[in-house]
Write an enzyme that holds these catalytic residues in place. Structure first.
Site, PDB file in Angstrom:
ATOM      1  N   PHE A  79       0.791  -1.236   0.000  1.00  0.00           N
ATOM      2  CA  PHE A  79       0.000   0.000   0.000  1.00  0.00           C
ATOM      3  C   PHE A  79       0.823   1.288   0.000  1.00  0.00           C
ATOM      4  O   PHE A  79       0.255   2.364   0.123  1.00  0.00           O
ATOM      5  CB  PHE A  79      -0.984   0.054   1.176  1.00  0.00           C
ATOM      6  CG  PHE A  79      -2.215  -0.785   0.961  1.00  0.00           C
ATOM      7  CD1 PHE A  79      -3.107  -0.499  -0.061  1.00  0.00           C
ATOM      8  CD2 PHE A  79      -2.467  -1.867   1.783  1.00  0.00           C
ATOM      9  CE1 PHE A  79      -4.227  -1.280  -0.269  1.00  0.00           C
ATOM     10  CE2 PHE A  79      -3.591  -2.652   1.585  1.00  0.00           C
ATOM     11  CZ  PHE A  79      -4.473  -2.357   0.548  1.00  0.00           C
ATOM     12  N   ASP A  80       2.131   1.210  -0.140  1.00  0.00           N
ATOM     13  CA  ASP A  80       2.907   2.447  -0.223  1.00  0.00           C
ATOM     14  C   ASP A  80       4.150   2.251  -1.081  1.00  0.00           C
ATOM     15  O   ASP A  80       5.252   2.671  -0.725  1.00  0.00           O
ATOM     16  CB  ASP A  80       3.293   2.930   1.177  1.00  0.00           C
ATOM     17  CG  ASP A  80       3.598   4.429   1.216  1.00  0.00           C
ATOM     18  OD1 ASP A  80       3.170   5.148   0.285  1.00  0.00           O
ATOM     19  OD2 ASP A  80       4.246   4.883   2.174  1.00  0.00           O
ATOM     20  N   ILE A  81       3.946   1.591  -2.238  1.00  0.00           N
ATOM     21  CA  ILE A  81       5.046   1.414  -3.179  1.00  0.00           C
ATOM     22  C   ILE A  81       5.339   2.752  -3.857  1.00  0.00           C
ATOM     23  O   ILE A  81       4.477   3.332  -4.512  1.00  0.00           O
ATOM     24  CB  ILE A  81       4.700   0.337  -4.227  1.00  0.00           C
ATOM     25  CG1 ILE A  81       4.555  -1.033  -3.565  1.00  0.00           C
ATOM     26  CG2 ILE A  81       5.752   0.289  -5.328  1.00  0.00           C
ATOM     27  CD1 ILE A  81       5.834  -1.556  -2.922  1.00  0.00           C
ATOM     28  N   ASN A  85      10.486   4.274  -0.917  1.00  0.00           N
ATOM     29  CA  ASN A  85      10.425   3.034  -0.153  1.00  0.00           C
ATOM     30  C   ASN A  85      11.133   1.863  -0.841  1.00  0.00           C
ATOM     31  O   ASN A  85      10.947   0.711  -0.460  1.00  0.00           O
ATOM     32  CB  ASN A  85       8.963   2.659   0.148  1.00  0.00           C
ATOM     33  CG  ASN A  85       8.355   3.591   1.172  1.00  0.00           C
ATOM     34  OD1 ASN A  85       9.072   4.251   1.929  1.00  0.00           O
ATOM     35  ND2 ASN A  85       7.035   3.670   1.206  1.00  0.00           N
ATOM     36  N   THR A 120       0.365   7.122  -0.585  1.00  0.00           N
ATOM     37  CA  THR A 120       0.934   8.430  -0.905  1.00  0.00           C
ATOM     38  C   THR A 120       0.256   8.991  -2.149  1.00  0.00           C
ATOM     39  O   THR A 120       0.093   8.285  -3.143  1.00  0.00           O
ATOM     40  CB  THR A 120       2.451   8.307  -1.153  1.00  0.00           C
ATOM     41  OG1 THR A 120       3.073   7.779   0.030  1.00  0.00           O
ATOM     42  CG2 THR A 120       3.071   9.656  -1.472  1.00  0.00           C
TER      43      THR A 120
END
Length: 245
Positions: A79-81, A85, A120
């Site tokens: 959920f935050d690729i 990261n 994001t």
């Protein structure tokens, strides 16, 4: 416990944790080459990394996601690729990091129940902030991966507020219309001899960011697309990207 039990060359290793009063820390392996965003947004990113290495990084990230989605005992949706990261080791091999927004689900589940959006801005899949687009699933990570892949190719953020021409503010919309034009490759600083690499990355990314998750490939399908030749890849249907933004 779930992150600590993961073991894959493209997923950062969690060594342990520290709890001392109000001080809490997760201890991960050290990644000397920092994160991917430090390179792809720089003016000479293609000279530092090179297209072949950038291509290898893209495949490595996809392999890491495939492991999280399909090979863990408990399926992990990140959920935050995003470039920030993705950490790079001493050989510039990519490792997926920062599982602060990740969600666990049983391997037999194809969709996730969620309250509220997470992620994001610029990388969040449409269905994550509005269920009218479809169910939240591992394909939500595929969307984020596709947006990141476009930023890797373009060497810029997909949304560029400083551009005066509105048609060029949203890079996915612009690159779709200029895919087969020389100006499109020039904008991505594509040099002679690596056109096929750049075009393949663009095509795969455009498939990944299809608005409806049912039209996106799984990350396993993405890896299969990387193995095929450019001539075997179809152009995805045009999306109304800018209106969605």
């Amino acid at each position: 416990m779930s992150i600590g039990s993961t073991s894959h060359v493209n997923v950062v290793s969690l060594f342990g944790f520290s709890l001392e009063g109000s001080k809490q820390a997760l201890i991960y392996e050290y990644m000397p080459n920092s994160s991917l965003d430090k390179y792809i947004y720089s003016e000479n990113a293609k000279e530092i990394l090179g297209w072949e290495r950038l291509y290898g990084i893209a495949i490595g990230i996809a392999r890491g996601l495939d492991y999280l989605h399909h090979s863990c005992n408990t399926r992990i949706v990140h959920f935050d690729i995003k470039p920030q990261n993705i950490l790079l080791d001493k050989d510039f091999s990519p490792k997926i990091a920062d599982f602060g927004l990740a969600k666990l689900c049983h391997t037999k589940e194809s969709k996730l129940s969620m309250t509220g959006a997470r992620g994001t801005i610029g990388f969040i899949a449409p269905e994550v902030y509005s269920r009218t687009f479809g169910v939240v699933s591992t394909k939500s990570d595929v969307y984020s991966y596709g947006m990141m892949l476009l930023e890797m190719v373009g060497g810029r953020r997909n949304v560029k507020s400083t551009v005066t021409n509105s048609s060029e503010k949203y890079f996915p919309d612009w690159i779709y219309g200029h895919f087969d034009q020389e100006v499109g490759l020039q904008a991505c600083k594509v040099t002679t001899g690596i056109e096929e690499i750049a075009k393949k990355m663009i095509l795969i990314s455009l498939w990944c960011i299809q608005v409806l998750p049912v039209h996106r490939p799984t990350i396993t399908n993405v890896l299969e697309m990387f193995e095929r030749s450019l001539d075997d890849l179809d152009m995805p249907p045009k999306q109304n990207f800018y209106e969605l933004l």
